[in-house]
Design an enzyme around this catalytic site. Structure first.
Site, PDB file in Angstrom:
ATOM      1  N   GLU A  91       0.810  -1.220   0.000  1.00  0.00           N
ATOM      2  CA  GLU A  91       0.000   0.000   0.000  1.00  0.00           C
ATOM      3  C   GLU A  91       0.845   1.271   0.000  1.00  0.00           C
ATOM      4  O   GLU A  91       0.321   2.367  -0.237  1.00  0.00           O
ATOM      5  CB  GLU A  91      -0.919   0.017   1.230  1.00  0.00           C
ATOM      6  CG  GLU A  91      -2.018  -1.035   1.215  1.00  0.00           C
ATOM      7  CD  GLU A  91      -3.080  -0.757   0.171  1.00  0.00           C
ATOM      8  OE1 GLU A  91      -3.127   0.371  -0.353  1.00  0.00           O
ATOM      9  OE2 GLU A  91      -3.859  -1.677  -0.138  1.00  0.00           O
ATOM     10  N   GLU A 122       7.629 -22.172   7.111  1.00  0.00           N
ATOM     11  CA  GLU A 122       7.905 -21.342   8.284  1.00  0.00           C
ATOM     12  C   GLU A 122       8.899 -21.992   9.245  1.00  0.00           C
ATOM     13  O   GLU A 122       9.409 -21.341  10.154  1.00  0.00           O
ATOM     14  CB  GLU A 122       6.618 -21.003   9.027  1.00  0.00           C
ATOM     15  CG  GLU A 122       5.967 -22.140   9.766  1.00  0.00           C
ATOM     16  CD  GLU A 122       4.793 -21.654  10.603  1.00  0.00           C
ATOM     17  OE1 GLU A 122       4.905 -21.731  11.835  1.00  0.00           O
ATOM     18  OE2 GLU A 122       3.788 -21.189  10.035  1.00  0.00           O
TER      19      GLU A 122
END
Length: 281
Positions: A91, A122
């Site tokens: 953004e 992960e």
């Protein structure tokens, strides 16, 4: 005395984020009851974030001078936490007109993991640092780990290596005294309590992470001069709505007619550049 019991002065690590929900028999509740319960829990998030503001402030005040010298922010996470980091980073270019290389979101498993789980990604303790080195990370940069549990190996491994190389580290977690926080120069511990659905950290923890990420990047961008008054004067003009919004900003600032303000905006490509050019004559 049991010789296997060792005394420690270190505060205990408690996985509050995985404790049992305060609610039970969820499947027996009405839709209205479920929604009201979730909303009640969500109201606790803003309070938890408020308590973390002093640590958020410390991190932002360390980031700003680094970015003025060309530094960047790297978000690192897995699952929901990783996706939120990528979301916030994505953004920044349209909102503040900054290059996409300034704030970078890295997620365990890469872009595939944005939509689909990547098995064991992960749990890799070295891949995170490898990805950072691929971006030529340096001591002007900042690494911010994001993990509700505070135990994600991908994140912890990267933060540990970053600290060894003199790079500023921060983190956002929902548990106190976590292994991830131990690798952070400035840990942000946002204790939102047990999730409505036990262990579902995409809920309160995810909401709180998004709030804190908003606070970090918005305050940093304001400090870097990317906002004027209260307006996104450096936003990218990527659609008609934003062109119209930018045009009205120029009208408010300069008092021009709509068509003239729009032409000025399109000529210069941003509200700030258009206003500066007009005032410069």
């Amino acid at each position: 005395m049991n010789s296997n019991i060792e005394k420690s002065d270190k505060p205990s690590f408690i996985k509050i984020s995985e404790q049992p929900s305060l609610y039970d028999d969820l499947e027996k509740k009405s839709v209205r009851e479920i929604l009201e319960d979730i909303n009640k829990e969500d109201q606790k998030v803003a309070i938890a974030v408020q308590k973390a503001i002093p640590q958020i402030e410390k991190l932002v005040t360390q980031i700003v001078p680094r970015m003025k010298q060309g530094g960047r922010i790297f978000y690192m996470g897995a699952g929901t936490s990783g996706r939120l980091g990528v979301l916030d980073a994505s953004e920044i270019p349209p909102t503040f007109g900054m290059p996409p290389t300034l704030i970078i979101g890295l997620i365990a498993g890469g872009d595939t993991a944005l939509r689909n789980p990547v098995e064991n990604a992960e749990d890799n303790t070295t891949r995170g640092w490898e990805e950072l080195t691929e971006h030529n990370i340096n001591d002007k940069d900042t690494v911010i780990g994001i993990a509700a549990s505070g135990t994600t190996p991908y994140v912890i491994g990267a933060m540990h290596a970053a600290r060894e190389h003199g790079i500023l580290t921060g983190c956002i977690t929902s548990n106190p005294n976590s292994p991830m926080a131990a690798e952070a120069d400035i840990p942000i511990e946002m204790i939102v309590g047990p999730e409505y659905v036990t262990g579902s950290s995409r809920m309160k923890s995810g909401t709180g992470q998004k709030m804190i990420l908003n606070m970090i990047t918005t305050s940093v961008m304001i400090q870097l001069g990317r906002v004027k008054g209260n307006k996104m004067v450096n936003m990218q003009l990527s659609n008609r709505k934003l062109v119209d919004r930018g045009t009205r900003m120029i009208i408010e600032e300069l008092g021009l007619e709509y068509d003239k303000a729009k032409a000025l905006l399109l000529m210069h490509g941003s509200v700030k550049k258009a206003i500066d050019a007009y005032k410069a004559g």
